[in-house]
Design an enzyme around this catalytic site. Sequence first.
Site, mmCIF file in Angstrom:
data_model
loop_
_atom_site.group_PDB
_atom_site.id
_atom_site.type_symbol
_atom_site.label_atom_id
_atom_site.label_comp_id
_atom_site.label_asym_id
_atom_site.label_seq_id
_atom_site.Cartn_x
_atom_site.Cartn_y
_atom_site.Cartn_z
ATOM 1 N N CYS A 104 4.644 10.652 53.803
ATOM 2 C CA CYS A 104 5.267 9.354 54.062
ATOM 3 C C CYS A 104 6.740 9.523 54.473
ATOM 4 O O CYS A 104 7.028 10.122 55.488
ATOM 5 C CB CYS A 104 5.127 8.458 52.829
ATOM 6 N N HIS A 162 -0.816 8.485 52.620
ATOM 7 C CA HIS A 162 -0.718 8.814 51.201
ATOM 8 C C HIS A 162 -1.945 9.531 50.665
ATOM 9 O O HIS A 162 -2.869 8.881 50.179
ATOM 10 C CB HIS A 162 -0.463 7.543 50.387
ATOM 11 N N GLU A 218 -2.149 10.987 47.966
ATOM 12 C CA GLU A 218 -2.271 10.705 46.525
ATOM 13 C C GLU A 218 -2.905 9.331 46.315
ATOM 14 O O GLU A 218 -3.251 8.961 45.194
ATOM 15 C CB GLU A 218 -0.895 10.764 45.856
#
Lengths: 375, 1098
Positions: free
Chosen positions: A253, A343, A345
């Site tokens: 990001c 992202h 995650e």
Amino acid sequence: MTEAILVLEDGRTFRGEAYGRVGTTVGEAVFATGMTGYQETLTDPSYAGQIVTMTAPHVGNTGVNGEDDESGRMWVAGFVVRDPARRPANWRATGGLDDELAAQGVVGISGIDTRALTRHLRERGAMRAGISSVDTDAGALLARVRAAEGMAGADLAPQVSTREPYVVPAVGETRFTIAALDLGIKTATPRHLAELGVETHVLPSTATAADLLAAGPDGVFLSNGPGDPAAADYAVAAVGGVLDAGRPLFGICFGNQILGRALGLGTYKLRFGHRGLNQPVLDRVSGTVRVTSHNHGFAVDAPLDRPTDTPHGRVEVSHVGLNDDVVEGLRLLDAPAFSVQFHPESAAGPHDAAPLFQRFVDLMESVRAGGEGQS
Amino acid sequence: MPKRTDIEHVLVIGSGPILIGQAAEFDYSGTQACRVLRAEGLRVSLVNSNPATIMTDPDVADATYIEPLTPEFVERVIAKERPDALLATLGGQTALNIAIGLYENGTLERYGVRLIGADVDAINRGEDRQMFKDIVRSIGADAPRSRVCGSVEEALQTAEEVGYPVVIRPSFTMGGLGSGFATDEAMLRRMASHGLADSPVHTVLVEESVLGWKEYELELMRDRSDNVVVICSIENVDAMGVHTGDSVTVAPAMTLTDREYQRMRDVGIAVLRAVGVDTGGCNIQFAVNPADGRLVVIEMNPRVSRSSALASKATGFPIAKIAAKLAIGYTLDEITNDITGVTPASFEPALDYVVVKIPRFAFEKFPGADPRLTTTMKSVGEVMAMGRNFPEALGKAMRSTETKVAGFWTGPDDGSSAEELLEALRTPVDGRLYVAEAALRAGATVEQVAEASGFDPWFVDQIALVGEVGAEVRDAPALTAAVLRRAKRHGLSDRQVAALRPELSGEDGVRLLRHRLGVRPVFKTVDTCAAEFAARTPYHYSSYDEESEVEPREKPAVLILGSGPNRIGQGIEFDYSCVHAVMALQDAGYEAVMVNCNPETVSTDYDTADRLYFEPLTFEDVLEVVEAERTAGPVAGVVCTLGGQTPLGLAQRLKDAGVPVLGTSPEAIDDAEDRGAFSRVLADAGLLSPKHGTATTFAEARAIAAEIGYPVLVRPSYVLGGRGMEIVYDDATLEAYIAKATDVSPAHPVLVDRFLEDAVEIDVDALYDGTDLYLGGVMEHIEEAGIHSGDSACALPPITLGSADLLGIRAATEKLAARIGVRGLINVQYALKDDVLHVLEANPRASRTVPFVSKATAVQLAKAAARIAVGETVADLRAAGVLPATGDGTDLPEDAPIAVKEAVLPFHRFRTVDGHGVDTVLSPEMKSTGEVMGLDDGFGTAFAKSQAAAYGSLPTEGTVFVSLANRDKRAAVFPVKRLADLGFRVLATAGTAQVLRRNGVDCEVVGKYSEGPGNCVERILAGDVDIVVNTPFGSPGNSSPRLDGYEIRTAAVSAGIPCITTVQGMAAAVQGIEALRRGGLGVRSLQEVHAALLAPRP
Ligand SMILES: Nc1ncnc2c1ncn2[C@@H]1O[C@H](COP(=O)(O)OP(=O)(O)O)[C@@H](O)[C@H]1O
Ligand SMILES: Nc1ncnc2c1ncn2[C@@H]1O[C@H](COP(=O)(O)OP(=O)(O)O)[C@@H](O)[C@H]1O
Ligand SMILES: [Mg+2]
Ligand SMILES: [Mg+2]
């Protein structure tokens, strides 16, 4: 029921009801299209300074719980929903969202035509806005909105970053140790790394290359975060140092934008950004499409069709957003560094991209094994 | 990856007749698939026995075979067409089972046909419940404990292990046929034996119960480079234990955190990969324990399903269309999302609205049927509604169902206590939402209602919210704009508001006030992406929000009102006519605007009309759509005569509200629908109808009966599908009928008709423009008058009528059309008794038989009707080539093939509370859910095909069991003798046997059911019988003398053998059997048939 008002910098006004803390707030109006994960969204530091409009009409249905926060607190500047839940309904819920918003001082508005607002932002672009549930005079609020700072040029990472370094130990045996530059890191990131046997030393956003490399980590990680990458020269400088050291590097990001700038690439502001959990991204190396979680208002400017020469060797665009061909990932061909704009995650969002953490681990592995560390 | 180059010709298998659990949604999927494949330049052959489908329109595929969906017939099609690929994942369970059959009997290999979509192993891995569970566990996910059992004993043993209650599920059945809960051993014994019989592979799954858990579904798609996306999540309001098809469902999921949802998504994707559906769509069901979030996988359908049709309509992502493209090699990122036109299909739709689906049931049709909702699907249709929040969508969905009640407070309250209502909620039945609301109103808490109903507390709280809003409306000192707007934002209809505010002189009063206060809905767009990108397709739904998205337009628009939820008596046939109207009006230069609320249909595909409004078909909602379109551009008018009784019922009010009603005028409609007016029409036209009268009391009814003579046919006025119709033979039964016929009143009188016995029933569909009549087709029923036209088989051209009869029928139809003032389609049912023609009824609208006639005669009646509605004449249409230049349905060429329509009945899906079958006898009340068409050169072969398509082939040898009502005995002698001559062994009950023997048919006498051991029922169940002929004894209504018949017929159904209940049906069957014995039923494509029919005649 308390009245509330939302005013955009171009004057468009919406009237609804107060939600969360009664008060006044200003920030950048953006919309997020995820249908789940409002708790993760609210606590994602990347949303600092933004008034987030949820396009999903019902928000708060599952309340809030002690497990799903992505950081120590809620960061959004304001929250816009259509139909707030009246009661939490979920076996993990520890409380209602409304109370939590109030407790954390998040000023919100509900009951407005969030689709109309979204369409407006889509056409005119993300813009400054204000919400007030104390003074519902549009003129007064508009003045405050116009007086506020815009997102372009905003340096927000230091505001959301940890002040003190801290360590997230690996689960089980520690196979690698990394330094993570906290530009607004989410708890899901060290969690993923820990599960792969990685011990993460989280350092403040202002850490220098020397700070990052001090403990002789196996790799360096650049987190997500809020604001304009063009305003974070300190981080760009730090990354430059890490690249010089040839240490394996992975950024996501905001980290992707910082790496881009460190390589001499430009960054620019998207009209209304990418904020959702359903964004198709093409991995140009494997040719597969991943449905990914996005939250970015800025993007890296790089040619899609060919590698670009940089002081740190050639870089190629490894991932592309299929909706609009935005650069979604970078990969150095001559150095052990790569980054993605989305992202892996997730939290909130699909897990399709989680294997990227493994890729980082593999990269550190090969460098340790004396491989030429080609990412 | 680009399109595969190794495929040039694909065979698509449809799903056959509309059944419970497998309905119109497969016409929607199949039609999309055929269109896509052809657009890709492939040759498409299609097999489907259902003539009411759009997919069997000759211009949808290159070669269309309306033939029985059995491996035998499909093999013949393959032999003739030699396709190189077979696409079976879009035709429901039927197509999948046939594909397996063709694979196992080596046909696919023999003709070198490749299965595309899912291969046989994948299908088996998905469909074989035990294999599937093993896969689920292999990827580290959880599934209820269970075992596949091949015998009742094994089932009992398994139940001991997993503990009662257990769920029984027959393998390879659809819609949960034969499945259910067994709470004890006795129940398990009965259900297991039924289940073993229902399963084509004779195994049942006995499974741990997760009753009361939250139920979810995910719709996924996968392409050949292993990209997987989740198109939609669906949450059931009714918890585990109520079949998803019978549950109120909501999209997207409402009560999952991101962690829980993503876990479900991960498991779903892993399962899909492990099962190995290589391309296309699939549906996976999950259960979640509300107490601790434990997730178990329930089942997977490795194909396009009912839910995927719902998901497509709910999200705007056309699953079947994309699945077809994936099957021929494209990958998701190579396909554009045609709603945005710029983004790829490799994404997951984001919704900024809420979708609610509510099922539609038909228990009133099957007296004695167990109304409890279980794991066996019982609903016959469904509605879908969209709103910007759950209450709005819920309110719209509830009034879309067109049941007696149209949302909370629109029906009487039975004043039960909270305790009683909570108790009632524990047993799932239709209409539980009403009970939940009543319970809350009676003082029950959200927690109590949630606990009793199994609904998630969030849903219960939303119902409570609607209740609070209702109370505000009721108690507000005055209905201000603010109060009304709040009510509307929570889904309250004008009718509901009127119910809460009696002083407002009803719904119309509320509407006038609302309009005066400027409280109007806006129309939002379904765009797959929550407004992130602009949508090009005008697919709208109403909402009481701020900004409307309806674009202005130039061309004049015509609104076509659809037929709402499928139900017995009003099904896919009406959607077919609406879709044809759309096409015809587009050809004529109009913008076709579709309004409908049935997610299963082709009409609600955003590709069908120029604009789609997914809205309830109530006066209020339709009027708002008209208003929105009027502000968008010129509106030529509304078509109310193609969607069946639903839009027909709106015509007058729309006209009164100043909306131009196209085609047959509301006044004309009333002339046909109103008994008194219609008698006058008949008198003017000099036509006969059965003697009749209308009664509001038993005394009146008896007087009428005395005058016109028994038997009489009694029924409530204004019904479709013959609801509540009975043939009555005496005063006693008449009194009983009036007594149980509720709400009989001057407003709702009972119609008493002389019942014409042994009359031939004739169905006619015709077009009239005010001057000329085009008679589309004359259908002769196989069964006598007295069996509902929707349930009796019929033949076109008529097989026994002479040209004199036809001319008489034509003349009568023309007179009727003229006197009524029809402008478009008219359907007339006649009864020919002793050569005298009686008019049974005239429907000034498209009928159930329009698609059948259109396919049998190669003339598109519904298209013509739509053009007449906008002012064209029969002459114009003949000139334009929409109708043949000369002649009509009364003078088909000598060599025209015979088309036989056979009805398909759902008896086997219903059981009485104590687990017995429901009676299968046919009556004036329609009970069939769908139909098939048998098309061949002669009647015998055509009839045989129709039977094969509807029930599986007629036997060509073996044993026939005959038990006849006295009045039928004489007529039956000849056909039975014929069967005996063909070598059939004949079993008969004593009385029947006596008559047969006297006529030289030797037969074995078997005892009646009442006569104990060795009786006929036991023989049937033991499999000694191949075909049953049983005509009902005595009179319907008083059951005792008919009990034997009931047991015989239900036994036949559970034994899965043909059961013929009329002499005429038997005669036809004999012809069919003879044809089969002559052997070689060929297959012929509809295109060939039509070419022959349309060939210029000398
Ligand atoms: N183990 C179970 N316990 C309780 N209810 C169940 C169980 N398995 C299935 N059901 C219910 O039965 C319904 C039908 O089962 P399913 O496996 O979906 O069969 P079908 O092929 O008919 O869809 C489900 O929708 C669910 O509500
Ligand atoms: N007078 C009658 N004599 C014999 N059969 C009748 C008579 N009236 C109706 N029927 C039978 O009842 C069926 C249903 O009646 P109909 O008037 O067509 O009602 P619906 O509106 O349900 O079609 C018809 O198809 C016919 O078989
Ligand atoms: Mg199911
Ligand atoms: Mg009729």
